[in-house]
Design a protein around this motif. Structure first.
Motif, PDB file in Angstrom:
ATOM      1  N   ARG A  78       0.834  -1.196   0.000  1.00 55.62           N
ATOM      2  CA  ARG A  78       0.000   0.000   0.000  1.00 55.62           C
ATOM      3  C   ARG A  78       0.870   1.248   0.000  1.00 55.62           C
ATOM      4  O   ARG A  78       1.863   1.320   0.733  1.00 55.62           O
ATOM      5  CB  ARG A  78      -0.914   0.011   1.229  1.00 55.62           C
ATOM      6  CG  ARG A  78      -1.951   1.128   1.236  1.00 55.62           C
ATOM      7  CD  ARG A  78      -2.774   1.071   2.507  1.00 55.62           C
ATOM      8  NE  ARG A  78      -3.422  -0.214   2.669  1.00 55.62           N
ATOM      9  CZ  ARG A  78      -4.598  -0.540   2.107  1.00 55.62           C
ATOM     10  NH1 ARG A  78      -5.239   0.350   1.369  1.00 55.62           N
ATOM     11  NH2 ARG A  78      -5.117  -1.724   2.285  1.00 55.62           N
ATOM     12  N   CYS A  92      -2.883   0.179  -4.163  1.00 54.64           N
ATOM     13  CA  CYS A  92      -2.029  -1.005  -4.136  1.00 54.64           C
ATOM     14  C   CYS A  92      -0.944  -0.959  -5.208  1.00 54.64           C
ATOM     15  O   CYS A  92      -1.148  -0.411  -6.301  1.00 54.64           O
ATOM     16  CB  CYS A  92      -2.877  -2.258  -4.341  1.00 54.64           C
ATOM     17  SG  CYS A  92      -4.134  -2.503  -3.070  1.00 54.64           S
ATOM     18  N   ARG A  94       2.300  -3.597  -6.943  1.00 52.61           N
ATOM     19  CA  ARG A  94       2.943  -4.906  -7.033  1.00 52.61           C
ATOM     20  C   ARG A  94       4.210  -4.760  -7.861  1.00 52.61           C
ATOM     21  O   ARG A  94       4.163  -4.361  -9.019  1.00 52.61           O
ATOM     22  CB  ARG A  94       2.026  -5.950  -7.685  1.00 52.61           C
ATOM     23  CG  ARG A  94       2.587  -7.369  -7.626  1.00 52.61           C
ATOM     24  CD  ARG A  94       1.704  -8.373  -8.320  1.00 52.61           C
ATOM     25  NE  ARG A  94       1.776  -8.229  -9.769  1.00 52.61           N
ATOM     26  CZ  ARG A  94       1.210  -9.055 -10.638  1.00 52.61           C
ATOM     27  NH1 ARG A  94       0.488 -10.069 -10.195  1.00 52.61           N
ATOM     28  NH2 ARG A  94       1.309  -8.844 -11.939  1.00 52.61           N
ATOM     29  N   GLY A 100      -4.000  -3.705  -8.440  1.00 52.55           N
ATOM     30  CA  GLY A 100      -4.990  -3.911  -7.399  1.00 52.55           C
ATOM     31  C   GLY A 100      -5.918  -2.714  -7.340  1.00 52.55           C
ATOM     32  O   GLY A 100      -6.084  -1.987  -8.319  1.00 52.55           O
ATOM     33  N   SER A 266      -7.133  -6.648  -2.220  1.00 48.17           N
ATOM     34  CA  SER A 266      -6.367  -6.145  -1.083  1.00 48.17           C
ATOM     35  C   SER A 266      -4.899  -6.013  -1.451  1.00 48.17           C
ATOM     36  O   SER A 266      -4.390  -6.720  -2.309  1.00 48.17           O
ATOM     37  CB  SER A 266      -6.517  -7.085   0.116  1.00 48.17           C
ATOM     38  OG  SER A 266      -6.053  -8.380  -0.219  1.00 48.17           O
ATOM     39  N   CYS A 267      -4.219  -5.079  -0.782  1.00 48.92           N
ATOM     40  CA  CYS A 267      -2.796  -4.893  -1.018  1.00 48.92           C
ATOM     41  C   CYS A 267      -2.020  -5.990  -0.307  1.00 48.92           C
ATOM     42  O   CYS A 267      -2.350  -6.374   0.818  1.00 48.92           O
ATOM     43  CB  CYS A 267      -2.341  -3.529  -0.501  1.00 48.92           C
ATOM     44  SG  CYS A 267      -3.201  -2.147  -1.281  1.00 48.92           S
ATOM     45  N   THR A 269       0.512  -7.159   1.927  1.00 49.14           N
ATOM     46  CA  THR A 269       1.433  -6.724   2.984  1.00 49.14           C
ATOM     47  C   THR A 269       1.917  -7.919   3.799  1.00 49.14           C
ATOM     48  O   THR A 269       2.484  -7.757   4.874  1.00 49.14           O
ATOM     49  CB  THR A 269       0.742  -5.712   3.921  1.00 49.14           C
ATOM     50  OG1 THR A 269      -0.459  -6.297   4.449  1.00 49.14           O
ATOM     51  CG2 THR A 269       0.388  -4.433   3.178  1.00 49.14           C
TER      52      THR A 269
END
Length: 329
Positions: A78, A92, A94, A100, A266-267, A269
């Motif tokens: 995030r 988000c 990646r 995301g 969702s991110c 983490t």
């Protein structure tokens, strides 16, 4: 990377060669400025290999800024990225790319909120334009692609239809509001030039009837002697002399399409927990000597609000992740 150029995507494969200024050395008094121009500045956590890893904040050579999480030298999880031109992305990442769910706010007050794949709008999302029109639907590679709904702010009209590579195609419906929640709907078809073409139907639900007709080319439009005159007349004409009761089977149906592939909402983490790196507590800055030259100018003051907001988001993400693991156990 070419000399004197930069990209809005931070090059984190080699943190010490992100930018080469036109004047590579400059005067001795410009050393601090040149140092910042070459590698930017970073304050935050690193892994055992010296890569940015965990929570951190960075000012890029081109003046952009990022606050959020990193994984092995890449933006990952995030974060919030502020472009020098005023555009702000929060969401988000990646492996260094927007991926995301995320929100992009532009300087003209337009905004996109939805899904991204490899830095491009991809999946379901809502784009609010600067004139307050709004498109809600499917996207692919930064283009409207699939079923969607376009709402016109000025008139309140609502268009439902299909887009392919940003172009309106096939059957569509447009609802025109009148008052007190009433209105009428036009059912029709687009031609190859995104013009209404052929058979169509105006449906008046409150009157329990519909009008069938055909859109044809207006011969006066093509023969108009000036652009000003063309702007005063319609390119096509509606021809009709038939009023019918509402017969749903006669109306063109909206196209059906396969559901759009979804990316993770969702991110990621999980690496923060796996690597036992705190998502919130940032240790003392681990900077090179070159990065510290600008420290006396309170380089990070303008980023404090971003940092606070991101820490709260990361705390929430960490809490949600912990709850998820407890449920699994």
């Amino acid at each position: 990377m070419n000399k004197g150029s930069y990209s809005d995507v931070e090059d984190e494969h080699n943190n010490t060669h992100e930018y080469i200024p036109e004047d590579e050395y400059g005067e001795e008094t410009d050393f601090a400025y040149d140092a910042l121009s070459v590698i930017g500045a970073y304050k935050g956590q690193r892994n055992s290999n010296g890569e940015r890893h965990g929570f951190g904040k960075a000012i890029l050579p081109n003046g952009d800024a990022y606050v959020g999480t990193y994984k092995n030298g890449h933006r990952h999880g995030r974060g919030q990225y502020r472009f020098k031109n005023g555009t702000i992305y929060q969401g988000c990442y990646r492996e260094g790319l927007r991926h995301g769910k995320g929100v992009m706010r532009y300087p003209d007050n337009s905004k996109y909120e939805g899904y991204w794949i490899d830095n491009k709008k991809d999946g379901t999302g809502v784009f609010k334009f600067k004139n307050n029109d709004k498109f809600s639907g499917s996207w692919k590679s930064d283009m409207k692609h699939g079923l969607g709904t376009y709402t016109f702010c000025k008139t309140g009209a609502i268009l439902k239809g299909m887009w392919l590579n940003d172009k309106k195609v096939k059957n569509f419906q447009v609802f025109y509001p009148i008052s007190d929640g009433t209105g009428f709907t036009f059912h029709g078809t687009w031609d190859d030039n995104e013009m209404v073409s052929g058979k169509g139907y105006f449906v008046f639900e409150h009157l329990k009837c519909m009008q069938s007709g055909t859109y044809v080319e207006n011969p006066f439009y093509e023969n108009a002697k000036s652009v000003e005159l063309q702007n005063k007349i319609c390119k096509s004409l509606w021809l009709s002399n038939e009023i019918l009761p509402i017969i749903s089977g006669m109306l063109p149906c909206l196209p059906k399409t396969r559901s759009v592939a979804r990316v993770r909402s969702s991110c990621d983490t999980s690496f923060l927990i796996a690597d036992k790196v705190s998502a919130v507590d940032v240790p003392s800055p681990t900077m090179s000597r070159v990065e510290m030259y600008e420290h006396g100018d309170d380089l990070w003051a303008e980023m404090e609000d971003l940092e606070t907001e991101l820490k709260l988001n990361l705390q929430e993400a960490d809490s949600n992740s912990s709850s998820y693991h407890e449920q699994e156990e």
